[in-house]
Each structure stands twice: as C-alpha cells, then as structure tokens.
Write a protein that holds these residues in place. Sequence first.
Motif, PDB file in Angstrom:
ATOM      1  N   ALA A 409       0.826  -1.217   0.000  1.00 59.60           N
ATOM      2  CA  ALA A 409       0.000   0.000   0.000  1.00 59.60           C
ATOM      3  C   ALA A 409       0.857   1.263   0.000  1.00 59.60           C
ATOM      4  CB  ALA A 409      -0.944  -0.008   1.186  1.00 59.60           C
ATOM      5  N   GLY A 410       1.937   1.222  -0.800  1.00 60.26           N
ATOM      6  CA  GLY A 410       2.795   2.392  -0.926  1.00 60.26           C
ATOM      7  C   GLY A 410       3.873   2.503   0.137  1.00 60.26           C
ATOM      8  N   ARG A 411       3.866   1.615   1.128  1.00 56.90           N
ATOM      9  CA  ARG A 411       4.874   1.612   2.181  1.00 56.90           C
ATOM     10  C   ARG A 411       5.951   0.585   1.841  1.00 56.90           C
ATOM     11  NH1 ARG A 411       4.429   5.099   6.897  1.00 56.90           N
ATOM     12  NH2 ARG A 411       2.224   5.420   7.334  1.00 56.90           N
ATOM     13  N   LYS A 412       7.218   0.999   1.874  1.00 59.27           N
ATOM     14  CA  LYS A 412       8.318   0.077   1.592  1.00 59.27           C
ATOM     15  C   LYS A 412       8.797  -0.572   2.893  1.00 59.27           C
ATOM     16  CE  LYS A 412      10.051   2.124  -2.686  1.00 59.27           C
ATOM     17  NZ  LYS A 412       8.888   2.992  -2.934  1.00 59.27           N
ATOM     18  N   VAL A 432      10.876 -16.930   7.854  1.00 57.69           N
ATOM     19  CA  VAL A 432      11.023 -16.386   6.504  1.00 57.69           C
ATOM     20  C   VAL A 432       9.923 -15.345   6.319  1.00 57.69           C
ATOM     21  CG1 VAL A 432      10.892 -16.841   4.030  1.00 57.69           C
ATOM     22  CG2 VAL A 432      12.038 -18.471   5.534  1.00 57.69           C
ATOM     23  N   VAL A 433      10.310 -14.140   5.946  1.00 54.88           N
ATOM     24  CA  VAL A 433       9.340 -13.081   5.666  1.00 54.88           C
ATOM     25  C   VAL A 433       9.557 -12.639   4.225  1.00 54.88           C
ATOM     26  CG1 VAL A 433       8.526 -10.776   6.284  1.00 54.88           C
ATOM     27  CG2 VAL A 433       9.325 -12.331   8.074  1.00 54.88           C
ATOM     28  N   ARG A 434       8.466 -12.521   3.477  1.00 48.55           N
ATOM     29  CA  ARG A 434       8.589 -12.165   2.063  1.00 48.55           C
ATOM     30  C   ARG A 434       7.304 -11.517   1.577  1.00 48.55           C
ATOM     31  NH1 ARG A 434       8.369 -18.206  -0.758  1.00 48.55           N
ATOM     32  NH2 ARG A 434       6.125 -18.562  -0.522  1.00 48.55           N
ATOM     33  N   GLY A 435       7.380 -10.903   0.422  1.00 46.97           N
ATOM     34  CA  GLY A 435       6.202 -10.352  -0.208  1.00 46.97           C
ATOM     35  C   GLY A 435       5.483 -11.405  -1.026  1.00 46.97           C
ATOM     36  N   GLU A 436       4.170 -11.408  -0.987  1.00 42.44           N
ATOM     37  CA  GLU A 436       3.358 -12.330  -1.779  1.00 42.44           C
ATOM     38  C   GLU A 436       2.178 -11.563  -2.369  1.00 42.44           C
ATOM     39  OE1 GLU A 436       4.260 -16.520   0.603  1.00 42.44           O
ATOM     40  OE2 GLU A 436       2.250 -15.657   0.661  1.00 42.44           O
ATOM     41  N   GLN A 437       1.718 -12.039  -3.484  1.00 44.53           N
ATOM     42  CA  GLN A 437       0.608 -11.384  -4.161  1.00 44.53           C
ATOM     43  C   GLN A 437      -0.725 -11.875  -3.617  1.00 44.53           C
ATOM     44  OE1 GLN A 437       0.731  -8.802  -6.331  1.00 44.53           O
ATOM     45  NE2 GLN A 437       2.950  -8.832  -5.913  1.00 44.53           N
ATOM     46  N   SER A 438      -1.678 -10.948  -3.524  1.00 40.83           N
ATOM     47  CA  SER A 438      -3.048 -11.294  -3.148  1.00 40.83           C
ATOM     48  C   SER A 438      -3.989 -10.575  -4.098  1.00 40.83           C
ATOM     49  CB  SER A 438      -3.328 -10.866  -1.703  1.00 40.83           C
ATOM     50  OG  SER A 438      -3.378  -9.451  -1.617  1.00 40.83           O
ATOM     51  N   ALA A 439      -5.281 -10.796  -3.938  1.00 46.53           N
ATOM     52  CA  ALA A 439      -6.260 -10.162  -4.824  1.00 46.53           C
ATOM     53  C   ALA A 439      -6.216  -8.646  -4.726  1.00 46.53           C
ATOM     54  CB  ALA A 439      -7.665 -10.673  -4.479  1.00 46.53           C
ATOM     55  N   GLY A 441      -3.415  -6.884  -3.988  1.00 41.87           N
ATOM     56  CA  GLY A 441      -2.063  -6.371  -4.188  1.00 41.87           C
ATOM     57  C   GLY A 441      -1.044  -7.127  -3.365  1.00 41.87           C
ATOM     58  N   GLU A 442       0.166  -6.564  -3.235  1.00 45.59           N
ATOM     59  CA  GLU A 442       1.230  -7.246  -2.508  1.00 45.59           C
ATOM     60  C   GLU A 442       0.990  -7.138  -0.999  1.00 45.59           C
ATOM     61  OE1 GLU A 442       6.034  -7.819  -3.038  1.00 45.59           O
ATOM     62  OE2 GLU A 442       5.217  -5.810  -3.289  1.00 45.59           O
ATOM     63  N   LEU A 443       1.270  -8.231  -0.297  1.00 43.59           N
ATOM     64  CA  LEU A 443       1.177  -8.236   1.158  1.00 43.59           C
ATOM     65  C   LEU A 443       2.440  -8.852   1.741  1.00 43.59           C
ATOM     66  CD1 LEU A 443       0.602 -11.418   1.974  1.00 43.59           C
ATOM     67  CD2 LEU A 443      -1.748 -10.833   1.461  1.00 43.59           C
ATOM     68  N   LEU A 444       2.611  -8.689   3.058  1.00 42.53           N
ATOM     69  CA  LEU A 444       3.771  -9.225   3.756  1.00 42.53           C
ATOM     70  C   LEU A 444       3.379 -10.536   4.426  1.00 42.53           C
ATOM     71  CD1 LEU A 444       6.716  -8.272   4.279  1.00 42.53           C
ATOM     72  CD2 LEU A 444       5.939  -7.497   6.522  1.00 42.53           C
ATOM     73  N   ALA A 445       4.098 -11.609   4.086  1.00 40.53           N
ATOM     74  CA  ALA A 445       3.806 -12.937   4.635  1.00 40.53           C
ATOM     75  C   ALA A 445       4.966 -13.403   5.500  1.00 40.53           C
ATOM     76  CB  ALA A 445       3.561 -13.939   3.510  1.00 40.53           C
ATOM     77  N   ALA A 446       4.643 -14.016   6.636  1.00 42.29           N
ATOM     78  CA  ALA A 446       5.664 -14.553   7.536  1.00 42.29           C
ATOM     79  C   ALA A 446       5.433 -16.043   7.743  1.00 42.29           C
ATOM     80  CB  ALA A 446       5.626 -13.828   8.877  1.00 42.29           C
ATOM     81  N   TYR A 469       2.339  -0.723  10.137  1.00 46.09           N
ATOM     82  CA  TYR A 469       2.299  -1.111   8.724  1.00 46.09           C
ATOM     83  C   TYR A 469       3.298  -2.220   8.386  1.00 46.09           C
ATOM     84  CZ  TYR A 469       6.503   1.720   7.748  1.00 46.09           C
ATOM     85  OH  TYR A 469       7.776   2.246   7.725  1.00 46.09           O
ATOM     86  N   LYS A 470       4.234  -2.515   9.314  1.00 44.42           N
ATOM     87  CA  LYS A 470       5.212  -3.578   9.082  1.00 44.42           C
ATOM     88  C   LYS A 470       4.753  -4.935   9.601  1.00 44.42           C
ATOM     89  CE  LYS A 470       9.234  -0.474   9.234  1.00 44.42           C
ATOM     90  NZ  LYS A 470      10.515  -0.162   9.916  1.00 44.42           N
ATOM     91  N   LEU A 471       3.593  -4.995  10.243  1.00 42.66           N
ATOM     92  CA  LEU A 471       3.107  -6.272  10.756  1.00 42.66           C
ATOM     93  C   LEU A 471       2.706  -7.178   9.596  1.00 42.66           C
ATOM     94  CD1 LEU A 471       0.816  -5.151  13.726  1.00 42.66           C
ATOM     95  CD2 LEU A 471       3.216  -5.839  13.774  1.00 42.66           C
ATOM     96  N   PRO A 472       3.138  -8.437   9.592  1.00 40.33           N
ATOM     97  CA  PRO A 472       2.755  -9.352   8.514  1.00 40.33           C
ATOM     98  C   PRO A 472       1.246  -9.548   8.471  1.00 40.33           C
ATOM     99  CG  PRO A 472       4.583 -10.244   9.792  1.00 40.33           C
ATOM    100  CD  PRO A 472       4.059  -9.072  10.555  1.00 40.33           C
ATOM    101  N   GLN A 473       0.675  -9.485   7.284  1.00 39.16           N
ATOM    102  CA  GLN A 473      -0.761  -9.717   7.137  1.00 39.16           C
ATOM    103  C   GLN A 473      -1.091 -11.200   7.057  1.00 39.16           C
ATOM    104  OE1 GLN A 473       1.104  -7.509   5.139  1.00 39.16           O
ATOM    105  NE2 GLN A 473      -0.275  -5.974   4.269  1.00 39.16           N
ATOM    106  N   ARG A 474      -0.105 -11.992   6.649  1.00 36.90           N
ATOM    107  CA  ARG A 474      -0.314 -13.440   6.531  1.00 36.90           C
ATOM    108  C   ARG A 474       0.762 -14.127   7.368  1.00 36.90           C
ATOM    109  NH1 ARG A 474      -0.249 -15.222   0.581  1.00 36.90           N
ATOM    110  NH2 ARG A 474      -2.359 -14.328   0.631  1.00 36.90           N
TER     111      ARG A 474
END
Length: 499
Positions: A409-412, A432-439, A441-446, A469-474
């Motif tokens: 959401a625009g936050r790096k 392992v923390v990484r970016g993943e695609q969702s419906a 947009g990109e989200l943070l997965a742990a 905003y740095k908390l993993p969504q998944r």
Amino acid sequence: MPTLDDTRTAEPADARSTTEPAAGAAILDVLRAAAGTYGDKPAVVDSTGAGYSYREFLAAIEAGAAWFRDRAPRPPVMFVPGNGPDDVVALYAAITAGSVPLVADKTWTAEECARIAEATGASAVLASVDSALDRTTLPATDSPWPKLWWAELGPTRRNERLDGIGFGRFTSGTTGMPRCLGFTQQAAVNAANAWRRSAELTDRDTVLCLATLNNGLAFNTSLLSVFLSGATLVLHAGRPIPSSIARSIRKVQPTVLTAFPFVFDGLVRGSSDIGRGLRLSVSSAAPLSPETADAWQALTGLRICDYYGLAEVGPVTFNDSSAPGSVGVPLHGVEIVIEPVAEVDEADGRGRVLVRTASMAARYLDEREPFFADSLTDEGFLRSKDLGRLDEAGRLWLVGRLGQVVNVAGRKIDPTEVANVIRELPGVTEVVVRGEQSASGELLAAYVESTTVDRAAVVAHCRGRLAVYKLPQRITIAGSLPRNAAGKVNSSALSTIGE
C-alpha cells in the motif's frame, strides 16, 4: 587403519606445526606435504573410526586419479558426494586427474542433474548410493569406492570454458537453476589457508563436520584447511538426527564442531555433556536463533561463531563470537567495500557488500548470461546482493538483501528487519518473511517455525517492536519449515505448508 584414539594420543614431531603452502601450489602438493609431515596420523575418518591416515589418504587419492584417467571420457564430471572419507578421496582424485569434478547436491533429482549436465557438458557422473539419483535409469557400474557408482552420460557438448579450472561448485539456485562456478586449484588452497589462519587450526585439532560436502560451510572450512593444518577431519557416519549426532560428539570429542543452525537447534533440546574438549563451534548457511545461541553457551560454555561466505568468492568473514549479530572480520586476504545504493538509507553506512578475495571463482562453466565478469567491478570486487555495513572495528553486519523490499500500500518494508524481530521471540527457531501477491495487491507474509508459539504471540511481539504497517498480514506457523540439504529453508515449498 587409523582410529579415533590415534587422533588424541599421537604426538607429531611439532604438535603446533602447520603446512604452509607455497605460492602456486596445487592441491596435491599440499596433500603430499601433509603426508610427508604427518604420516600415520589420522587424516579423514568417519565417526566409527574408519578412514585414512595421511599417508593412506595420499595413496588412495593417487590410485583414484589413475582410475579417473582411465575411465572418464573427458572433463567435466558431475560428482554427487555422500559424507564419508571415500567421498573426500574421490573428490581430490578427480581434481588430481584433471577430470574437473562439479560438486553437486545429493538431493537434486535426475531431471535437475540432467539439465545441469547439459549446461556444463558433463560427460559422466559419480554419485553416492544415498543420493536422489536412481542408478537403474543410467548405464551405471561400480567404482573403486563401495558407496559411489559411476555412469557415462552419453554425448554432451564439449565445454570450452575449462582452461585452468580444477573443480566446479554451484550457486544455491534460489532464483533459478543453479549455476556452476569454476575455480582454480590455487583458489582452493588460498581459501583453505585463509580459514586455517582465522580459525587457528593446528595438528592438535579434531574437526567434526556435520555439513554436507557440497556446501560451502564444509567445503571451505572442513576439507583442505584441515589437511593443510595436519588436523583430523571426522565425518558423521550415523543418521542426521540429534541423538545420533550427540553420540558422535561424545565419542569423537572434537575440538572444532561445524554444523548448520538446525543441527544446533536439535542438539540443545535434548543433549548434555557434549562440550567436553570443544574450543570452537561454527555455524553458517542460515540465521541462528538467539535462543539456540544462548542455550548452546549454557550447555557448552561456548558461543557459536558465525562464518560468512559466498559461493562466488569462497570464505569471507569469521566472527569469533565477540560481537553477536555480526558476521565478523574479513579473513586473511579478503577485502570488503560498502557501496552506496539509491534504495538504501546511507545514514549508518549501509550499502551493497562488495568482496574481493584470493579464492574467487574464475568464471561460470555454462554459456548463459550474465557472465561472471558482469558481476565484478573494474577493480575485481564481486557485487553481492547482500546489504551491510562495516563498524569501526572492521566487522561486517548484514542488514538485508537487494531486491527484497516489499511495497505494501505504498509503504516500503524490509523483510529482513521483520524476520529479525520475530526471530527474537522465545520458541521461534526459524523465520522467513517475504512479499506475496493477493487479490488486493502485494502483502507481507511470515512463515514461522515453532512448536510453542501461536499467531497471537507473534502479532503481540511485533506490535511492541515494529510500526503497525510492518506487521505481517499473513502468518503461517509450522513445527518445521521445508529445508534443502544445506539446512536452508526451501522458499519454493513454503506455499505448500498445510496442504
């Protein structure tokens, strides 16, 4: 035949001596000098005591080299080792014969090996009986080593990139098919000498190596450097489980222990009385949890030392445990420069890690682009993908990887920062923390490895240490994350957890 008791009782003429390699020395020169100095002292054995004295080791290598000259159609040869003394003999025999062994991972499938053989022009394969390769699908025959089989691979293109190359090692392949790097014999001698100096190896040491021979942790710290020092290398002969490894440690009583982080994780959970005689414990290939580091110190009285290396350049730094979190100071002959990059905050000296060593690869052994030279600066420094900083004492601190920034959401967000925070949570052994695609947009997965923590605990821990905003969504929690033979998490298999 030497025994482990010989390792502890034999007294060489000079018990603190080492074999200093001459400039331009080939690997066989080093091994001949060691055999002349240490003779009947154990060189490489397994944890049952079976193996070779220095004199026997040299003779076995020279006999094996004659076999390669007679059997190998042409270089290179793919070598898929197990983890025993005969595997070490076969490696150096192939190098001595000029067969240019390409040291592969025994977990690779037949399809993976076939693609790599086609890319490198490998004419034959020498493989361990416990590798993933199936000898029944190839015209396999026996070799001089009971646990290794041999097969010619049929017509492949001749590799024109082997001039001066002694052996090949592979990149991890985390971003695609592994690439084979060609090294001169002198590069291996230089790497061994650099590690010997930093780890202060001598002929009084017994090194128990629990890493796979294809991995840099073993290749750069527990092979030629041991023989250069007149020490004894012991390879674990049992099952790779904590109880079996602990029994080996108690029997061997090593002075140096080399292992992947997940091995230390297992050992601290159920072992005792395994630190007797240890002076050095070395870990690499993946982050070590603070909880494991503290438990190991309580168990043995030692901090676990970090080692940092790159497939392309060999061993780079060594941390004697005096600065936890750092990967240490450069080894002898290693130069490190931090290059500013636009996407990284330079306020604390962070930037891309550039490395130049005397043990660097000469070239890739395939014809794919980019070529190895494309990764080098005009001054010969490798542009790594690691981000780091150097402190006033010259120690290197790794802070992330280029290209890993996740845009939510625009936050790096730097995934490494988030992973390091979660790793501090008691009960967590890997993250392992990484970016993943969702419906949306990109989200943070742990992906969190733990048998004791739950999602709520992870979220609560992160809330006190990270911006919202740095908390993993998944967040996915599993008792064990999928790993490769080197102990690194297999990122491509993470999405299958829970299926």
